[in-house]
Scaffold this motif. Structure first.
Motif, PDB file in Angstrom:
ATOM      1  N   SER A 211      -6.268  -1.454   4.133  1.00 34.13           N
ATOM      2  CA  SER A 211      -5.323  -2.409   3.566  1.00 34.13           C
ATOM      3  C   SER A 211      -3.881  -1.968   3.719  1.00 34.13           C
ATOM      4  N   LEU A 213      -2.465  -0.199   1.509  1.00 32.46           N
ATOM      5  CA  LEU A 213      -1.964  -0.004   0.153  1.00 32.46           C
ATOM      6  C   LEU A 213      -2.087   1.467  -0.251  1.00 32.46           C
ATOM      7  N   ASP A 217      -8.033  -0.605  -2.494  1.00 33.87           N
ATOM      8  CA  ASP A 217      -7.836  -1.914  -3.112  1.00 33.87           C
ATOM      9  C   ASP A 217      -8.874  -2.898  -2.575  1.00 33.87           C
ATOM     10  N   ARG A 235      -6.397 -13.143   1.976  1.00 33.68           N
ATOM     11  CA  ARG A 235      -5.283 -12.424   1.363  1.00 33.68           C
ATOM     12  C   ARG A 235      -4.366 -11.774   2.401  1.00 33.68           C
ATOM     13  N   TYR A 441       0.402  -5.157 -10.950  1.00 34.18           N
ATOM     14  CA  TYR A 441       0.785  -4.417  -9.750  1.00 34.18           C
ATOM     15  C   TYR A 441       2.125  -3.702  -9.916  1.00 34.18           C
ATOM     16  N   TYR A 485      -1.083 -13.292  -6.570  1.00 29.55           N
ATOM     17  CA  TYR A 485      -1.878 -12.141  -6.157  1.00 29.55           C
ATOM     18  C   TYR A 485      -1.654 -11.842  -4.676  1.00 29.55           C
ATOM     19  N   VAL A 489       0.236  -8.422  -3.292  1.00 34.01           N
ATOM     20  CA  VAL A 489      -0.541  -7.487  -2.486  1.00 34.01           C
ATOM     21  C   VAL A 489       0.118  -7.262  -1.122  1.00 34.01           C
TER      22      VAL A 489
END
Length: 494
Positions: A211, A213, A217, A235, A441, A485, A489
């Motif tokens: 991801s 991140l 996640d 997403r 977040y 969201y 993200v």
């Protein structure tokens, strides 16, 4: 075929009328290409792993009282999410037969490891006999394997229980001309599916996670690999973890490893995380033998050698309830020790629900912590009582986010979110609340920035069922929260 009782949702006990998935028979005939097509049946009573037989996982039951709905007076049903029926056949098309009912749920049919297709047995009025509920597309004439799997999804009008039935499968063999060969089945080693063109340029930098991140996640995606892939594409970033909930009614059901097939083909055990919620006792009060725990450990490690095990999760409200601190700690220590002995790289998660304990349970859940056996401290935290848009109390109160994060740090351990999401299905919850994801977040990013590595994993509970309606994909009934969201993200980097 209606069983009255209780089923347990993600958060608490709910009264229900349990239904079933029923299977009766399936038939296979293989004819030369020049021959006329023929059809045979494979009945639910043809048990085994050979061609023309059905292999059932745990969680299936014979009909009782309504067996006359099937021509051979036999069908089977299930109410267990993840229960499977594997049908091996030779032919070029297969049809499934079951009993349609107003409380039926949806199963998926997957042929040769391909894309799962929904099989919806809902009908406003129960059918008098077993009827055709699904037909496959045309296949290459030859051997195939169909896996029918119970989901926890249902038709919007379905109500009053959860069931799926199987009576039989009819198989068509023979074709006028040789059909084109089927594409090869996907394997777990296959490359991940491409993201939409609009997202391919999104930066996935330094974290080493798919991801991009700064933490792992991902989330819970109905035990459906196709749903996980669709969620990732929606997403705009791959998911790093997949959450599974094995059946917990009895140890034989807990040890049924259907959950091993819930990770998508894009899953890489060397990079991604399998996260399994495991009870300390099955619902019948069984603590399990030492051999049971070792078998469970081996099954989890076969999917992901360093998987996270949410052992005795939500003990202060909902699962593996801690009514006696000493007894709970002893069972936790025993289970964690056996899991670690059998699969040393498994990571044990101590996972209370955010907030104070429910009445009649151990008041301070932190007293249940067992030093030396835990790798991560996680909480489950949903947008309710009060909604996050109206208060920051969830972060600041005793047993809130900051409290448990500081507790984890005091033990030298990282923090995680075992489950989290908005909630529209519960009165008093925040509903379609974009502020929830903004605050969550922001908090995660601030903690990770202050103490790099202090956030281990974050798992969204993407559950559309009516008791929760916690999903952001599909975006109904939470379109505003879903948009926020996805926005937040994609604003983060590793």
């Amino acid at each position: 075929m209606i069983v009255r009782g209780w089923f347990r949702g993600a958060r608490r006990w709910w009264p229900a009328v349990a239904g079933a998935i029923a299977l009766g028979a399936a038939a296979v005939v293989t004819l030369p290409w020049s021959a006329a097509a023929a059809e045979t049946s494979i009945q639910d009573t043809a048990r085994g792993t050979g061609t023309g037989q059905v292999q059932f996982s745990a969680g299936w039951h014979f009909c009782s009282g309504t067996c006359g709905k099937a021509s051979d007076r036999s069908y089977v049903w299930s109410e267990v999410t993840g229960a499977t029926a594997t049908i091996r056949f030779t032919g070029r098309q297969i049809s499934l037969f079951g009993v349609k009912e107003p409380f039926s749920y949806i199963a998926t049919a997957t042929i040769d490891g391909g894309v799962p297709a929904d099989v919806d047995e809902y009908a406003a009025t129960a059918t008098a006999t077993a009827v055709k509920v699904w037909v496959s597309p045309s296949l290459a004439d030859g051997p195939h394997t169909l896996v029918l799997r119970m989901t926890n999804r249902k038709h919007p009008a379905s109500a009053g229980g959860r069931s799926f039935t199987f009576d039989r499968a009819d198989v068509l063999g023979g074709s006028a001309t040789p059909p084109a060969p089927s594409p090869p089945a996907k394997s777990r080693a296959a490359p991940p599916p491409s993201l939409p063109a609009a997202t391919k340029s999104a930066p996935f930098p330094r974290s080493g996670r798919a991801s991009g991140l700064p933490w792992s996640d991902g989330g819970y995606f109905l035990h459906d690999p196709a749903q996980a892939d669709a969620f990732a594409a929606w997403r705009g970033r791959p998911v790093d973890n997949i959450v599974a909930f094995p059946a917990r009614e009895t140890w034989p059901l807990l040890l049924d490893e259907w959950w091993a097939d819930t990770v998508p083909a894009s899953f890489r055990a060397t990079r991604d995380d399998f996260i399994v919620a495991v009870p300390l006792w099955t619902d019948d009060g069984n603590a399990g033998t030492d051999a049971d725990w070792r078998t469970l450990a081996a099954g989890i490690a076969a999917v992901d050698g360093d998987a996270y095990v949410r052992l005795g999760w939500e003990m202060n409200c909902c699962k593996s309830l801690a009514t006696d601190a000493a007894a709970w700690r002893a069972q936790f220590a025993r289970a964690a020790g056996l899991l670690k002995a059998a699969a040393p790289s498994l990571r044990i998660v101590f996972n209370p629900n955010e907030g104070a304990s429910e009445p009649n349970l151990v008041a301070d859940a932190s007293t249940l912590f067992v030093d030396g056996l835990v790798d991560v401290v996680a909480i489950d935290a949903y947008d309710w009582y009060p909604a996050y848009s109206t208060s920051d109390v969830h972060f600041t109160k005793r047993y809130g986010w900051n409290w448990w994060y500081d507790f984890a740090q005091s033990k030298g351990l990282p923090f995680a979110l075992g489950e989290f999401s908005v909630a529209t299905g519960d009165p008093g919850a925040g509903g379609d609340d974009p502020a929830y994801f903004t605050k969550v977040y922001h908090w995660l990013s601030a903690k990770q920035k202050a103490r790099p590595g202090s956030i281990a994993f974050v798992s969204l509970f993407n559950e559309p069922d009516t008791y929760c309606q916690c999903n952001v994909y599909p975006t109904t009934p939470n379109p505003a929260a879903a948009a926020r969201y996805r926005e937040v993200v994609n604003s983060l980097t590793g």
